[in-house]
Write a protein that holds these residues in place. Structure first.
Motif, PDB file in Angstrom:
ATOM      1  N   ASP A  37       0.810  -1.217   0.000  1.00 12.51           N
ATOM      2  CA  ASP A  37       0.000   0.000   0.000  1.00 12.51           C
ATOM      3  C   ASP A  37       0.842   1.265   0.000  1.00 12.51           C
ATOM      4  O   ASP A  37       0.504   2.258  -0.658  1.00 12.51           O
ATOM      5  N   ASP A  38       1.920   1.243   0.751  1.00 12.82           N
ATOM      6  CA  ASP A  38       2.711   2.475   0.888  1.00 12.82           C
ATOM      7  C   ASP A  38       3.799   2.613  -0.164  1.00 12.82           C
ATOM      8  O   ASP A  38       4.576   3.567  -0.128  1.00 12.82           O
ATOM      9  N   VAL A  95       4.067   6.321  -0.926  1.00 14.44           N
ATOM     10  CA  VAL A  95       3.943   6.654  -2.342  1.00 14.44           C
ATOM     11  C   VAL A  95       2.455   6.717  -2.696  1.00 14.44           C
ATOM     12  O   VAL A  95       1.673   5.837  -2.319  1.00 14.44           O
ATOM     13  N   THR A  96       2.067   7.744  -3.431  1.00 19.22           N
ATOM     14  CA  THR A  96       0.664   7.973  -3.772  1.00 19.22           C
ATOM     15  C   THR A  96       0.493   8.140  -5.279  1.00 19.22           C
ATOM     16  O   THR A  96       1.465   8.276  -6.012  1.00 19.22           O
ATOM     17  N   ALA A  97      -0.746   8.143  -5.705  1.00 19.28           N
ATOM     18  CA  ALA A  97      -1.040   8.349  -7.129  1.00 19.28           C
ATOM     19  C   ALA A  97      -1.061   9.849  -7.421  1.00 19.28           C
ATOM     20  O   ALA A  97      -2.094  10.437  -7.733  1.00 19.28           O
ATOM     21  N   VAL A 130       2.484   9.692  -9.957  1.00 17.66           N
ATOM     22  CA  VAL A 130       3.273   9.261  -8.803  1.00 17.66           C
ATOM     23  C   VAL A 130       3.676  10.478  -7.978  1.00 17.66           C
ATOM     24  O   VAL A 130       4.292  11.417  -8.491  1.00 17.66           O
ATOM     25  N   GLY A 131       3.301  10.459  -6.724  1.00 17.54           N
ATOM     26  CA  GLY A 131       3.740  11.453  -5.757  1.00 17.54           C
ATOM     27  C   GLY A 131       4.104  10.724  -4.471  1.00 17.54           C
ATOM     28  O   GLY A 131       4.037   9.496  -4.411  1.00 17.54           O
ATOM     29  N   TYR A 132       4.448  11.481  -3.437  1.00 15.22           N
ATOM     30  CA  TYR A 132       4.716  10.815  -2.162  1.00 15.22           C
ATOM     31  C   TYR A 132       4.615  11.785  -0.997  1.00 15.22           C
ATOM     32  O   TYR A 132       4.744  13.001  -1.150  1.00 15.22           O
ATOM     33  N   ILE A 133       4.311  11.190   0.149  1.00 16.27           N
ATOM     34  CA  ILE A 133       4.200  11.923   1.403  1.00 16.27           C
ATOM     35  C   ILE A 133       5.413  11.599   2.261  1.00 16.27           C
ATOM     36  O   ILE A 133       5.784  10.433   2.413  1.00 16.27           O
ATOM     37  N   ALA A 134       6.047  12.623   2.813  1.00 17.70           N
ATOM     38  CA  ALA A 134       7.103  12.453   3.812  1.00 17.70           C
ATOM     39  C   ALA A 134       6.514  12.886   5.148  1.00 17.70           C
ATOM     40  O   ALA A 134       6.300  14.076   5.382  1.00 17.70           O
ATOM     41  N   TYR A 135       6.213  11.911   5.989  1.00 23.20           N
ATOM     42  CA  TYR A 135       5.532  12.222   7.250  1.00 23.20           C
ATOM     43  C   TYR A 135       6.437  11.864   8.435  1.00 23.20           C
ATOM     44  O   TYR A 135       7.322  11.013   8.328  1.00 23.20           O
TER      45      TYR A 135
END
Length: 394
Positions: free
Chosen positions: A67-68, A94-96, A242-247
């Motif tokens: 998922d991630d 990682v996100t759409a 494709v994008g992504y979150i840095a949390y």
């Protein structure tokens, strides 16, 4: 009850996507050239495309992934965050695309009715993300009229006086639609203000590599800060999503809650696209900055096209791929100006009203090659000259 009346109010009352309206306008304007959508003219690195093409036969590409995100991509991104962004305590999802990253965060961090803060001119899709998830208590703050930097003094006052404090404060750096860069001291002040108030700070870094005139992009990190990044513009991967979150890794349970949202929207970003992202990342930031340098002439062409509005009327161009221009005061209905430019001068831009700043225009200089930009800029300048001199003649 009519069928329309049975639709969810939170979606019905969400702003109509401006890009959908613009796409309809382009289709109806024949050979109009677009300086509207936030895109770049280049494709992903040729070497990355060559490496990924054979993966179409790989069985794992057609299956669900983690998922991630692909483990190898997440590992590479964590290293990239450390080396390039100086983010040492962040985990990755990682996100759409970056838009989906933002929706994930809104659903994870906010409840319907929470107060959130944005700054005009704001990114229209972020505003819509709050609206359609029931977060309608959106406080839109001002920006410095000379620089279009979000107003930190105003934010400090709001955070001190508002109880409970806003749940989320969000900015885009460098800015969409403003094209301005938030200097490091100002960004750190935002981080400190949000930490002291107990608010989340969400920073969209989609245009991190799009910096000009020697300016340098910076990030901030903390247990109350989430950063968003994207492959779309940097590597010409708009359609690959494709994008992504840095949390913050230290916030207990945050990753698990993000996974709940992720599993119920895309499950995972496209496996094929993630492999392309990984291969593109291997090219290094130098590949991206080389492409970005090619936009400097485009920027100059569009700045010249907007010059009839007067120097003080045109802001941005420090970063991202945008210039933001104030129209003469009598043109409060900027969408009518946009339609007129498309119909009469066959060039399309974005109305500033879609970004919370009526009477202005957002112009992109990233989507066309230099020779095409020269033609589009000529059309835009002719239109702006006529607008200022004679008005919107038919």
């Amino acid at each position: 009850m009519s069928s329309y009346g049975m639709l969810a109010r939170r979606v019905v009352e969400t702003e109509t996507p401006v890009m959908v309206q613009i796409q309809e306008l382009i289709r109806g304007a024949g050979d109009a050239m677009s300086l509207a959508q936030g895109v770049v003219y280049w494709q992903p690195p040729k070497q990355a495309l060559e490496k990924v093409k054979d993966l179409v036969w790989e069985p794992s590409v057609s299956r669900y992934g983690a998922d991630d995100g692909l483990p190898e991509l997440r590992e590479a991104l964590v290293e990239k965050l450390r080396q390039e962004n100086k983010l040492y305590k962040s985990s990755v999802m990682v996100t759409a695309g970056a838009n989906q990253a933002f929706v994930n965060l809104v659903l994870t961090l906010c409840d319907a009715g929470d107060l959130v803060v944005m700054f005009a001119p704001y990114y229209f899709n972020a505003y819509m993300s709050f609206q359609m998830t029931g977060v309608t208590n959106i406080l839109v703050g001002p920006s410095n009229p000379k620089t279009l930097h979000p107003d930190a003094d105003w934010l400090e006052k709001i955070l001190l006086e508002t109880k409970p404090a806003p749940k989320v404060v969000t900015v885009v750096n460098p800015g969409n639609p403003s094209g301005t860069y938030i200097p490091e001291p100002l960004l750190k002040r935002f981080a400190d203000l949000c930490r002291n108030a107990g608010s989340w700070l969400v920073v969209d870094n989609t245009y991190e590599y799009f910096m000009y005139d020697g300016l340098k992009h910076t990030c901030v990190e903390g247990d109350h800060i989430v950063n968003i990044f994207s492959f779309s513009k940097a590597y010409g991967m708009m359609g690959w999503r494709v994008g992504y979150i840095a949390y913050p890794s230290n916030v207990e349970g945050l990753g698990a809650q993000l996974l709940k949202v992720q599993d119920n929207i895309p499950i995972c970003a496209s496996i094929f696209s993630q492999h392309l992202a990984l291969y593109s990342l291997e090219m290094g930031p130098e590949w991206v900055t080389k492409q970005v340098k090619s936009l400097v002439i485009n920027r100059s062409l569009i700045m010249d096209a907007l010059s009839p509005l007067g120097k003080d009327s045109v802001k941005g161009g420090e970063g991202a791929i945008y210039l933001f221009a104030k129209l003469p005061d009598k043109y409060h209905d900027d969408f009518e100006v946009v339609r007129w430019l498309a119909r009469k001068h066959r060039v399309v831009v974005i109305p500033g009203s879609a970004c919370g700043t009526p009477g202005s225009l957002r112009v992109s200089f990233g989507g066309l090659r230099e020779d095409e930009t020269q033609i589009a800029a000529g059309r835009l300048k002719k239109g702006i000259e006529e607008l200022v001199r004679d008005g919107m003649l038919q």
